[in-house]
Design a protein around this motif. Structure first.
Motif, mmCIF file in Angstrom:
data_model
loop_
_atom_site.group_PDB
_atom_site.id
_atom_site.type_symbol
_atom_site.label_atom_id
_atom_site.label_comp_id
_atom_site.label_asym_id
_atom_site.label_seq_id
_atom_site.Cartn_x
_atom_site.Cartn_y
_atom_site.Cartn_z
ATOM 1 N N GLN A 1 0.873 -1.324 0.253
ATOM 2 C CA GLN A 1 0.044 -0.037 -0.069
ATOM 3 C C GLN A 1 0.928 1.110 0.208
ATOM 4 O OE1 GLN A 1 -2.054 -0.389 3.611
ATOM 5 N NE2 GLN A 1 -3.347 -2.239 2.622
ATOM 6 N N LEU A 2 1.877 1.265 0.869
ATOM 7 C CA LEU A 2 3.092 2.305 0.836
ATOM 8 C C LEU A 2 3.414 2.590 -0.426
ATOM 9 C CD1 LEU A 2 4.488 1.839 4.244
ATOM 10 C CD2 LEU A 2 2.684 3.686 3.842
ATOM 11 N N VAL A 3 3.868 1.747 -0.991
ATOM 12 C CA VAL A 3 4.610 1.733 -2.565
ATOM 13 C C VAL A 3 3.759 2.629 -3.375
ATOM 14 C CG1 VAL A 3 5.374 0.446 -4.473
ATOM 15 C CG2 VAL A 3 6.017 -0.132 -2.219
ATOM 16 N N LYS A 4 2.358 2.145 -3.238
ATOM 17 C CA LYS A 4 1.255 3.067 -4.357
ATOM 18 C C LYS A 4 1.252 4.536 -3.927
ATOM 19 C CE LYS A 4 -1.489 -1.334 -5.062
ATOM 20 N NZ LYS A 4 -2.731 -1.906 -4.803
ATOM 21 N N LYS A 5 1.467 4.835 -2.612
ATOM 22 C CA LYS A 5 1.062 6.101 -2.047
ATOM 23 C C LYS A 5 2.505 6.821 -2.231
ATOM 24 C CE LYS A 5 -2.166 5.039 1.502
ATOM 25 N NZ LYS A 5 -2.561 5.105 2.942
ATOM 26 N N VAL A 6 3.606 6.336 -1.889
ATOM 27 C CA VAL A 6 4.788 7.002 -1.936
ATOM 28 C C VAL A 6 5.652 7.101 -3.163
ATOM 29 C CG1 VAL A 6 7.035 7.280 -0.535
ATOM 30 C CG2 VAL A 6 5.086 6.490 0.530
ATOM 31 N N ASN A 7 6.172 5.912 -3.617
ATOM 32 C CA ASN A 7 6.864 5.619 -4.857
ATOM 33 C C ASN A 7 8.221 6.370 -4.725
ATOM 34 O OD1 ASN A 7 7.317 4.651 -7.485
ATOM 35 N ND2 ASN A 7 6.584 6.296 -8.174
ATOM 36 N N ALA A 8 8.927 6.159 -3.677
ATOM 37 C CA ALA A 8 10.153 6.624 -3.641
ATOM 38 C C ALA A 8 11.151 5.918 -2.956
ATOM 39 C CB ALA A 8 10.209 8.175 -2.925
ATOM 40 N N VAL A 9 12.502 6.150 -3.037
ATOM 41 C CA VAL A 9 13.354 5.497 -2.151
ATOM 42 C C VAL A 9 14.359 6.479 -1.367
ATOM 43 C CG1 VAL A 9 15.599 4.023 -2.164
ATOM 44 C CG2 VAL A 9 13.850 3.662 -3.953
ATOM 45 N N PHE A 10 14.097 6.304 0.069
ATOM 46 C CA PHE A 10 14.666 7.118 0.863
ATOM 47 C C PHE A 10 16.049 6.383 1.652
ATOM 48 C CE2 PHE A 10 10.133 7.999 0.829
ATOM 49 C CZ PHE A 10 10.339 9.214 0.712
ATOM 50 N N GLN A 11 17.147 7.504 1.917
ATOM 51 C CA GLN A 11 18.176 6.691 2.630
ATOM 52 C C GLN A 11 18.392 7.627 3.808
ATOM 53 O OE1 GLN A 11 21.819 5.630 0.500
ATOM 54 N NE2 GLN A 11 23.056 6.984 1.866
ATOM 55 N N LEU A 12 18.702 7.109 4.870
ATOM 56 C CA LEU A 12 18.594 7.847 6.200
ATOM 57 C C LEU A 12 20.070 7.404 6.716
ATOM 58 C CD1 LEU A 12 15.372 6.673 7.712
ATOM 59 C CD2 LEU A 12 15.992 8.981 7.271
ATOM 60 N N ASP A 13 20.886 8.444 6.804
ATOM 61 C CA ASP A 13 22.092 8.364 7.352
ATOM 62 C C ASP A 13 22.268 9.025 8.928
ATOM 63 O OD1 ASP A 13 23.231 7.634 4.682
ATOM 64 O OD2 ASP A 13 24.168 9.290 4.212
ATOM 65 N N ILE A 14 22.264 8.263 9.728
ATOM 66 C CA ILE A 14 22.382 8.787 10.961
ATOM 67 C C ILE A 14 23.544 8.889 11.574
ATOM 68 C CG2 ILE A 14 21.510 8.007 13.386
ATOM 69 C CD1 ILE A 14 19.101 8.157 11.224
ATOM 70 N N THR A 15 23.824 9.989 12.096
ATOM 71 C CA THR A 15 25.200 10.624 12.541
ATOM 72 C C THR A 15 25.128 10.860 14.133
ATOM 73 O OG1 THR A 15 24.553 12.934 12.310
ATOM 74 C CG2 THR A 15 25.305 11.876 10.481
ATOM 75 N N LYS A 16 26.486 10.952 14.524
ATOM 76 C CA LYS A 16 26.785 11.121 15.871
ATOM 77 C C LYS A 16 28.109 11.675 15.807
ATOM 78 C CE LYS A 16 25.800 9.046 20.031
ATOM 79 N NZ LYS A 16 25.296 7.755 20.765
ATOM 80 N N ASN A 17 28.316 12.956 16.481
ATOM 81 C CA ASN A 17 29.285 13.673 16.323
ATOM 82 C C ASN A 17 29.715 14.092 14.846
ATOM 83 O OD1 ASN A 17 29.480 13.624 19.233
ATOM 84 N ND2 ASN A 17 30.481 11.820 19.297
#
Length: 156
Positions: free
Chosen positions: A61-77
């Protein structure tokens, strides 16, 4: 008539560079990512696992609504400590640790503490972005779709 003249000398195998004589230009080493067994040490890991389960259940269901690829780079310091990809463009959707297998539409570079405040609803994403708390590259306008995914997950 015109004659073709080949002025290139014949090159022999032994005339070439020695192995290791040249280094590859423009290559940037990937930031060291933690071993999968160490992922559980991060504050955000349980949240990512929970979101991952949610995406696996309602991903189609989300693929039909969103249609995007997200990359999350989580950082510390200032250094990337975790990298997760949310693929809501292909198949029935997926979320996995590591860089995007296909080019990401939007990349978020965000400190872990800010990420936790955002997903727990303690901070407004638009205000945080405008205040410079995190960076977004690529198709910035798609970020509101990821916000909707997180809100759906919070209801879940």
């Amino acid at each position: 008539m015109w004659k073709r003249s080949d002025h290139q000398p014949k090159i022999k195998a032994e005339d070439g560079p020695l192995v290791g004589q040249f280094e590859v230009l423009g290559s940037v080493p990937e930031p060291a990512m933690p071993h999968p067994l160490e992922l559980s040490e991060f504050e955000s890991f349980p949240v990512f696992q929970d979101i991952r389960l949610h995406i696996r259940e309602v991903g189609a269901q989300l693929v039909k609504k969103v249609n995007a690829v997200f990359q999350l780079d989580i950082t510390k310091n200032g250094k990337t400590i975790l990298r997760w990809t949310i693929d809501l463009k292909n198949g029935s959707g997926d979320m996995y640790p590591g860089p995007a297998r296909l080019p990401a539409d939007t990349v978020f570079t965000i400190p872990e503490s800010v990420f936790m405040e955002l997903v727990l609803g303690k901070m407004n994403p638009q205000k945080a972005f405008l205040a410079g708390k995190f960076k977004v590259s690529g198709k910035v306008l798609l970020s509101w779709k990821l916000e909707r995914v997180f809100k759906d997950w919070a209801k879940f």
